[in-house]
Design an enzyme around this catalytic site. Structure first.
Site, PDB file in Angstrom:
ATOM      1  N   LYS A  44       0.597  -0.969  -0.219  1.00  0.00           N
ATOM      2  CA  LYS A  44       0.450   0.160   0.520  1.00  0.00           C
ATOM      3  C   LYS A  44       0.740   0.972   0.228  1.00  0.00           C
ATOM      4  CE  LYS A  44      -3.538  -0.870  -0.459  1.00  0.00           C
ATOM      5  NZ  LYS A  44      -4.908  -0.900  -1.225  1.00  0.00           N
ATOM      6  N   HIS A 100       7.324  -7.435  -2.745  1.00  0.00           N
ATOM      7  CA  HIS A 100       6.534  -6.135  -1.217  1.00  0.00           C
ATOM      8  C   HIS A 100       7.715  -7.365  -0.418  1.00  0.00           C
ATOM      9  CE1 HIS A 100       3.010  -4.531  -2.578  1.00  0.00           C
ATOM     10  NE2 HIS A 100       2.492  -5.668  -2.826  1.00  0.00           N
ATOM     11  N   SER A 130      -3.907   3.496   5.062  1.00  0.00           N
ATOM     12  CA  SER A 130      -4.756   2.114   3.611  1.00  0.00           C
ATOM     13  C   SER A 130      -4.564   0.786   4.081  1.00  0.00           C
ATOM     14  CB  SER A 130      -3.479   2.446   2.095  1.00  0.00           C
ATOM     15  OG  SER A 130      -4.034   2.262   0.862  1.00  0.00           O
TER      16      SER A 130
END
Length: 289
Positions: A44, A100, A130
């Site tokens: 995010k 990620h 988020s």
């Protein structure tokens, strides 16, 4: 440990999108090639936005790819089982990756390689907000009980992909290397065209003004939000419930002010200052902490 997560080297990962076998391969056997490009983010933090931008730059501003192929088909997640298998077997091996993962899990893979890494960083208080909405609508995270507990889990590194602090500090160790560029979400929001120009320079990609115009137009937040190839509405509701929250929500700077209490801000500041006290890079949000 949540049943939705697996544990690897003390970091939690969503079991539906990663595996211990795949993570072991990526940490110990995977080798990046010189013509690889890695779009790296903590979750995010502008991941999808950067996929759209890089897809457009890759095709000289032509939006066809962005409008016809889902983003996970254009710049796939490296740690997903399908991508791991493609890399292992060298079957139609991609050269554009999204990930990620923390740097320590890819350090061996990138050692000695000229592969380029673009690391996008977002204001960490906006990240947790988020993430909160993503956790509510996504099967990959546990449903948050309260924002207060979710914030504590985030700051302690108990959420999937681990600590924001470890993630940022690890990847920023590459700062100064010619194959590394960091990009702030703030700059994407405030000066998208300027950010695209810098990205093109880093990638060695020359685009004329018309192509630049197309990249900026088609990578605007609103266009991305409406593009079903980018907004994850193609996924079945069993993975993401868009009625609870859209995957691409606001994309603004400072939404944390609508969610944090005064006590939560103080709690965040104390931990942030402790974690980043010996970190010598100043981010735009540091001046207001």
């Amino acid at each position: 440990m949540s049943e939705k997560c697996i544990d690897y080297k003390g970091i939690r990962f969503p079991h539906l999108s990663t595996s211990v076998e795949g993570l072991t391969f990526l940490e110990n056997e995977f080798q990046a090639q010189d013509n690889d490009l890695f779009n790296i983010t903590y979750p995010k933090s502008g991941t999808t936005w950067m996929i759209e931008i890089l897809s457009l730059i890759h095709n000289n501003g032509d939006p066809t790819w962005n409008k016809t192929v889902p983003n996970w088909g254009r710049i796939p997640w490296l740690e997903s089982p399908g991508t791991v298998q493609r890399v292992k077997t060298n079957a139609d091996r991609p050269h554009l990756f999204t990930s990620h993962l923390q740097r320590k899990l890819l350090k061996k893979a990138l050692s000695g390689s000229k592969a380029k890494v673009i690391y996008t960083i977002r204001e960490p208080k906006d990240v947790v907000v988020s993430l909160l909405y993503f956790a509510k609508m996504s099967v990959f995270y546990e449903e948050p009980e309260t924002f207060d507990q979710f914030l504590k889990d985030y700051l302690s590194g108990a959420l999937p992909y681990g600590s924001w602090f470890d993630h940022v500090k690890g990847w920023m160790e590459m700062l100064g290397k010619e194959n590394f560029m960091f990009q702030t979400y703030n700059d994407l929001q405030m000066d998208l065209r300027g950010s695209v120009v810098k990205l093109c320079k880093f990638l060695g990609k020359e685009l004329d003004e018309r192509a630049l115009d197309s990249v900026v137009e088609n990578a605007s937040f609103q266009n991305m939000k409406e593009n079903k190839m980018a907004n994850f509405t193609l996924l079945q509701d069993i993975y993401m419930d868009h009625e609870k929250s859209p995957f691409i929500r606001k994309g603004i700077i400072g939404d944390w002010k609508n969610h944090f209490t005064v006590d939560q801000v103080d709690y965040f500041k104390n931990i942030y200052k402790k974690e980043m006290q010996n970190f010598n890079v100043v981010f735009p949000w540091d001046t207001i902490l």
